[in-house]
Scaffold this active site. Structure first.
Site, PDB file in Angstrom:
ATOM      1  N   CYS A  60       0.827  -1.213   0.000  1.00  0.00           N
ATOM      2  CA  CYS A  60       0.000   0.000   0.000  1.00  0.00           C
ATOM      3  C   CYS A  60       0.858   1.257   0.000  1.00  0.00           C
ATOM      4  O   CYS A  60       1.696   1.440   0.895  1.00  0.00           O
ATOM      5  CB  CYS A  60      -0.911  -0.016   1.227  1.00  0.00           C
ATOM      6  SG  CYS A  60      -1.787   1.536   1.499  1.00  0.00           S
ATOM      7  N   ARG A  84     -14.374  -0.505   3.555  1.00  0.00           N
ATOM      8  CA  ARG A  84     -13.122  -1.251   3.460  1.00  0.00           C
ATOM      9  C   ARG A  84     -12.273  -1.010   4.709  1.00  0.00           C
ATOM     10  O   ARG A  84     -12.264   0.088   5.257  1.00  0.00           O
ATOM     11  CB  ARG A  84     -12.351  -0.836   2.201  1.00  0.00           C
ATOM     12  CG  ARG A  84     -12.981  -1.334   0.908  1.00  0.00           C
ATOM     13  CD  ARG A  84     -12.096  -1.052  -0.292  1.00  0.00           C
ATOM     14  NE  ARG A  84     -11.867   0.365  -0.480  1.00  0.00           N
ATOM     15  CZ  ARG A  84     -10.711   0.985  -0.287  1.00  0.00           C
ATOM     16  NH1 ARG A  84      -9.648   0.296   0.113  1.00  0.00           N
ATOM     17  NH2 ARG A  84     -10.579   2.282  -0.490  1.00  0.00           N
ATOM     18  N   TYR A  85     -11.568  -2.051   5.108  1.00  0.00           N
ATOM     19  CA  TYR A  85     -10.683  -1.974   6.262  1.00  0.00           C
ATOM     20  C   TYR A  85      -9.296  -1.604   5.736  1.00  0.00           C
ATOM     21  O   TYR A  85      -8.624  -2.427   5.110  1.00  0.00           O
ATOM     22  CB  TYR A  85     -10.649  -3.315   7.000  1.00  0.00           C
ATOM     23  CG  TYR A  85     -12.035  -3.864   7.269  1.00  0.00           C
ATOM     24  CD1 TYR A  85     -12.853  -3.280   8.228  1.00  0.00           C
ATOM     25  CD2 TYR A  85     -12.530  -4.951   6.538  1.00  0.00           C
ATOM     26  CE1 TYR A  85     -14.128  -3.768   8.474  1.00  0.00           C
ATOM     27  CE2 TYR A  85     -13.809  -5.447   6.780  1.00  0.00           C
ATOM     28  CZ  TYR A  85     -14.604  -4.845   7.742  1.00  0.00           C
ATOM     29  OH  TYR A  85     -15.861  -5.321   7.977  1.00  0.00           O
ATOM     30  N   THR A  86      -8.890  -0.374   5.962  1.00  0.00           N
ATOM     31  CA  THR A  86      -7.721   0.158   5.269  1.00  0.00           C
ATOM     32  C   THR A  86      -6.488   0.241   6.157  1.00  0.00           C
ATOM     33  O   THR A  86      -6.566   0.348   7.377  1.00  0.00           O
ATOM     34  CB  THR A  86      -8.016   1.567   4.714  1.00  0.00           C
ATOM     35  OG1 THR A  86      -8.329   2.454   5.808  1.00  0.00           O
ATOM     36  CG2 THR A  86      -9.179   1.534   3.742  1.00  0.00           C
ATOM     37  N   TYR A 142      -5.192   5.930  -9.168  1.00  0.00           N
ATOM     38  CA  TYR A 142      -6.381   5.136  -8.837  1.00  0.00           C
ATOM     39  C   TYR A 142      -7.600   5.639  -9.604  1.00  0.00           C
ATOM     40  O   TYR A 142      -8.433   4.846 -10.058  1.00  0.00           O
ATOM     41  CB  TYR A 142      -6.649   5.188  -7.332  1.00  0.00           C
ATOM     42  CG  TYR A 142      -5.690   4.370  -6.518  1.00  0.00           C
ATOM     43  CD1 TYR A 142      -5.980   3.052  -6.176  1.00  0.00           C
ATOM     44  CD2 TYR A 142      -4.472   4.902  -6.090  1.00  0.00           C
ATOM     45  CE1 TYR A 142      -5.096   2.290  -5.424  1.00  0.00           C
ATOM     46  CE2 TYR A 142      -3.578   4.144  -5.337  1.00  0.00           C
ATOM     47  CZ  TYR A 142      -3.899   2.842  -5.020  1.00  0.00           C
ATOM     48  OH  TYR A 142      -3.023   2.086  -4.279  1.00  0.00           O
TER      49      TYR A 142
END
Length: 306
Positions: free
Chosen positions: A45, A106-108, A172
């Protein structure tokens, strides 16, 4: 991606859920104490990568622990290769839901866990690095660089906003666009900014002169992933990073600094993007290239004044 993250074919990044702050004086309820917090990251990430760079540059390894998730994420979210030894979690989602049982999204990464209160303090990725740079100053190693100098903060913030909008998040917006006009809008803005940065770096070693700052930390993770992922996978293919003489040399210059190079894991990066994002790459085949030498001489020392 969730349905809430698209509008008229345009990718819209979800808002950060946890935005409490850690302060040097503890006035926020979360004092900047050594050993209290755990930083959760993925080497894949770019937002998490910047936190690892800053932690290393400032010598905060002993002050702030780190938990690294597996690069392959499925519908359950990020998973720890082994149960996290501090929290006992197997999935990052467990920490999100224990902090807020009503959380949807979302779990970021990156995110910061407070071992005293047993909850997530923040997943506000733009604020995490500046918090490490300012509120944890008492825990910096001797001689640590000033990555966010007071006199330059307005200029750094201004450049960071442009880079975030058109480059960091811009790749993105191009890669996840579901409408041609949305894709082209993001694509054009991305390369317009890369052209500006190429020109800016012609006469200075780093974005603000002779010293690395928060601005360099924020730009580098996108550059590190550009030719390996974004150029083909996200259809950002007007030019490669390697086609920009100044940007490519600048990226290699930063890579030669251990805090940057030793936190750059191309295996994690490529496996995450190509295996996880099946809507873009349904075959999940991971490309072998590009074969480039990040350790090649960069020649940027000549631009330093000292």
């Amino acid at each position: 991606m969730t349905a809430q993250e698209f509008a008229r074919g345009r990718f819209v990044r979800q808002a950060n859920r946890f935005t409490d702050v850690i302060t040097a004086d503890g006035s926020s309820g979360y004092p900047a104490e050594s050993g209290r917090y755990r930083l959760f990251v993925s080497y894949a990430c770019p937002w998490a990568h910047r936190t690892l760079i800053v932690r290393r540059l400032l010598g905060l390894e002993d002050a702030i622990g780190v938990g690294v998730v597996d690069p392959i994420r499925d519908e359950r979210g990020w998973r720890f290769p082994d149960r996290d030894p501090v929290t006992g979690a197997v999935f990052l989602s467990e920490l999100y839901l224990s902090s807020d049982p009503s959380f949807e999204g979302r779990y970021t990464v990156p995110c910061v866990w407070d071992t005293v209160s047993g909850r997530l303090v923040t997943n506000d990725f733009p604020a995490i690095t500046t918090t490490l740079e300012t509120e944890f100053a008492a825990h910096h190693r001797a001689g640590a660089p000033d990555l966010y100098p007071v006199a330059l903060r307005p200029e750094i913030d201004e450049l960071n906003e442009l880079v975030y909008t058109t480059v960091n998040n811009g790749v993105y917006k191009a890669g996840f666009a579901t409408a041609q006009d949305a894709y082209e809008e993001a694509f054009d803005a991305l390369f317009a900014t890369l052209d500006l940065l190429e020109e800016r770096l012609a006469g200075r070693r780093y974005l603000f002169g002779d010293a690395i700052t928060e601005a360099d930390v924020r730009l580098y993770p996108t550059l590190a992933r550009f030719d390996a992922v974004y150029h083909a996978h996200f259809k950002c293919n007007l030019r490669r990073l390697a086609d920009y003489p100044n940007l490519w040399a600048y990226a290699r210059d930063l890579y030669s600094v251990p805090a940057f190079g030793e936190t750059t894991d191309f295996d994690h990066i490529k496996r995450h993007y190509y295996v996880t994002q099946t809507a873009i790459n349904p075959s999940q085949v991971v490309p072998k290239g590009p074969l480039v030498d990040w350790t090649a001489p960069h020649g940027r020392e000549r631009l330093s004044q000292g």
